[in-house]
Design a protein around this motif. Structure first.
Motif, short mmCIF file in Angstrom:
data_model
loop_
_atom_site.label_atom_id
_atom_site.label_comp_id
_atom_site.label_asym_id
_atom_site.label_seq_id
_atom_site.Cartn_x
_atom_site.Cartn_y
_atom_site.Cartn_z
N ILE A 1 0.86 -1.17 0.00
CA ILE A 1 0.00 0.00 0.00
C ILE A 1 0.90 1.23 0.00
N GLU B 1 0.81 5.03 1.02
CA GLU B 1 0.01 5.96 1.80
C GLU B 1 0.61 7.36 1.70
N LYS C 1 3.28 -1.40 4.04
CA LYS C 1 2.86 -0.16 3.42
C LYS C 1 4.07 0.76 3.34
#
Length: 141
Positions: free
Chosen positions: A19, A21, A109
């Motif tokens: 991910i 972010e 992430k």
């Protein structure tokens, strides 16, 4: 309703996803508003170590770090399968079974939490239009 989750890639063989972010928002230019699928927004690279990442978006450079998630997240794909248990299938009926196929797993992430750094081009800046200066030899006495 029972939904079956299956993994066709095998145990411990699922592709690793991550991910990204960002703090803030990424807005597409008006000319790309309706065509954002598969739109490349920047260049993500890992310059020196596995824990440091760089994301270049336009004339901005962001630096981020890799963090582990507390619990992994599965990436699933919905598959509608016809129900084989009905001997006389009706084409108008909704007798489709739903299965979920695991296509990836997210364990990390990449967090970009600092302000972007402006990239300065090494090319010379073009001269501004409309501004002209008189040559030094044209001064009259």
């Amino acid at each position: 309703m029972l939904i079956q989750v299956k993994c066709s890639c095998g145990e411990r063989q699922c592709p690793e996803w991550a991910i990204v972010e960002l703090q803030g928002s990424v807005e597409a230019q008006p000319s790309f508003q309706h065509r954002i699928q598969n739109l490349q927004i920047g260049l993500l690279c890992r310059p020196s170590s596995e824990e440091s990442y760089t994301l270049v978006v336009g004339y901005h450079e962001l630096t981020g770090s890799k963090q582990s998630l507390k619990k992994p997240i599965l990436v699933l794909k919905k598959i509608e399968v016809g129900d084989d248990s009905d001997p006389d299938p009706d084409p108008d009926s909704d007798s489709k079974r739903v299965e979920l196929d695991v296509i990836g797993i997210i364990r990390h992430k990449i967090l970009f939490k600092t302000r972007p750094k402006a990239l300065i081009s090494s090319r010379p800046q073009p001269a501004a239009k409309g501004k002209t200066s008189a040559p030094a030899s044209s001064v009259l006495n």
